[in-house]
Design an enzyme around this catalytic site. Structure first.
Site, PDB file in Angstrom:
ATOM      1  N   HIS A  44     -37.916   5.986  -7.671  1.00  0.00           N
ATOM      2  CA  HIS A  44     -36.625   6.616  -7.996  1.00  0.00           C
ATOM      3  C   HIS A  44     -36.740   7.539  -9.213  1.00  0.00           C
ATOM      4  CE1 HIS A  44     -34.780   3.736  -5.203  1.00  0.00           C
ATOM      5  NE2 HIS A  44     -35.522   2.823  -5.798  1.00  0.00           N
ATOM      6  N   SER A  62     -45.070  35.029 -18.089  1.00  0.00           N
ATOM      7  CA  SER A  62     -43.714  35.560 -17.956  1.00  0.00           C
ATOM      8  C   SER A  62     -43.704  37.004 -18.447  1.00  0.00           C
ATOM      9  CB  SER A  62     -42.741  34.720 -18.793  1.00  0.00           C
ATOM     10  OG  SER A  62     -41.519  35.399 -18.986  1.00  0.00           O
TER      11      SER A  62
END
Length: 391
Positions: A155, A277
């Site tokens: 989870h 970037s």
């Protein structure tokens, strides 16, 4: 000249629409159609349709075409539609009437299926080898870092202790499962469709077993309708195997994106695996893994596309089936490229041992503590409750 009509009056717009980009896709099939044509020519010689000199000249010219195709020197024009017409026109141009005889006992339908089946077998053989390379790289990663402990998650929350070895071996096991799928698919493909004609046989006493053996098939696909009904079905089956490989790579890529992030820091990505970037000078982005993650969805979509195209069609050939060629070619290429790049990534992947050690916090050992009580005779449910009081 069209294979399907000596004097075609089809409107040029209709012709362009029906051809689509087959003439471009078929560049990959030239060598395989030539391989099938060589087997077919030898068989026509054996049953007395061709003279031995004709067989020799056809085989020699087909081998020249194969050599040209391998060097990217054999062109297919939009007017020729596909590799089958281009090859036959070349044979007729070079050999005259002998070239015109190569289509004896064949339909373009079984030509297409045969060339594709030879191509599929070659691609899947390559894929099995790529899986072996991937697993060799994964085993080497295990040797370097397998003992490093990391948290196991359920989870997306910490659950129990794990290790780099347990993590990477999960993918090795998955790839071994994928090989079983590929080998099963190869067994299905290992039957020659040549001689099935347009799906109802050919009114000649063809030696289909001879051509099957010459092309490396273990058996003949006896029912001619089945050869046409297999189109779309076999492509979807191939793409299912590809999608299962890509599903494993998708999960590995997701792990590498997440666990290399600063919040975890388990993996170290060298700059050569990353991109930057255009605006943020500090960024090293895991684009390669994000693309692999996304490419699973492309391959799964192509599987559904091939399967859906084949559905709701009456038994036999329909032009719809032409559109199953591109998705399977794209899927095979994408899967092979993804396996290759993830193999390279594993070879260059680093592990931050300190961050891994820091992440091994106390709650990971709660289950182990409960079982220590069980070993002392405490019922498991009581041990579970007692340990849970600490959290």
């Amino acid at each position: 000249m069209k294979l399907w009509s000596p004097d075609s009056d089809t409107d040029s717009r209709i012709e362009a629409f029906t051809v689509g980009d087959d003439y471009e896709l078929d560049q990959e099939l030239v060598v395989y159609d030539c391989e099938a044509s060589k087997a077919h020519a030898k068989m026509l010689g054996a049953i007395g349709i061709l003279e031995s000199a004709e067989v020799e000249s056809l085989v020699e010219e087909l081998e020249k075409i194969q050599a040209e195709a391998e060097f990217g020197e054999f062109a297919i024009s939009p007017e020729q539609e596909d590799c089958h017409t281009a090859i036959e026109e070349r044979l007729t141009e070079s050999l005259g009437d002998t070239g015109k005889k190569i289509h004896t006992g064949r339909s373009r339908n079984d030509q297409v299926v045969t060339a594709l089946r030879l191509y599929y077998r070659k691609q899947l053989d390559s894929m099995v080898k790529e899986i072996d390379r991937f697993n060799e790289s994964a085993n080497a990663f295990d040797e370097r870092f397998g003992e490093v402990e990391i948290p196991g998650f359920t989870h997306t929350r910490k659950a129990m202790p794990s290790s780099m070895g347990m993590w990477v071996n999960a993918f090795i096991s998955g790839m071994e499962d994928n090989k079983i799928l590929l080998e099963s698919t190869l067994e299905m493909l290992d039957q020659s469709p040549l001689g099935a004609g347009a799906g109802y046989g050919v009114p000649l006493n063809l030696d289909r077993a001879m051509t099957a053996e010459a092309m490396g098939f273990s058996r003949v696909q006896e029912n001619p309708i089945a050869t046409q009904n297999s189109r779309g079905k076999y492509e979807a089956t191939i793409l299912h195997g590809c999608s299962m490989i890509m599903l494993d790579l998708n999960k590995m890529a997701s792990d590498l994106v997440n666990y290399s992030a600063p919040a975890y820091g388990f993996f170290e990505l060298p700059e050569k695996l990353c991109t930057g970037s255009s605006i943020m000078p500090q960024k090293n982005n895991p684009d390669v893994f994000e693309l692999v993650r996304a490419k699973y969805h492309q391959v799964a979509g192509w599987q559904q596309q091939a399967q859906n195209i084949a559905a709701n069609l009456q038994s036999g050939y329909h032009r719809d089936l032409q559109l199953t060629k591109e998705p399977v070619m794209r899927g095979l290429r994408t899967t092979l490229e993804s396996l290759d790049i993830m193999t390279y990534a594993l070879e260059n992947l680093g592990v931050n041992r300190d961050r891994c050690a820091e992440s091994m916090t106390a709650e990971l050992y709660a289950t182990e503590r409960a079982y220590e009580l069980v070993k002392q005779g405490v019922p498991f449910r009581d041990a579970y409750r007692k340990i849970s009081e600490d959290y």
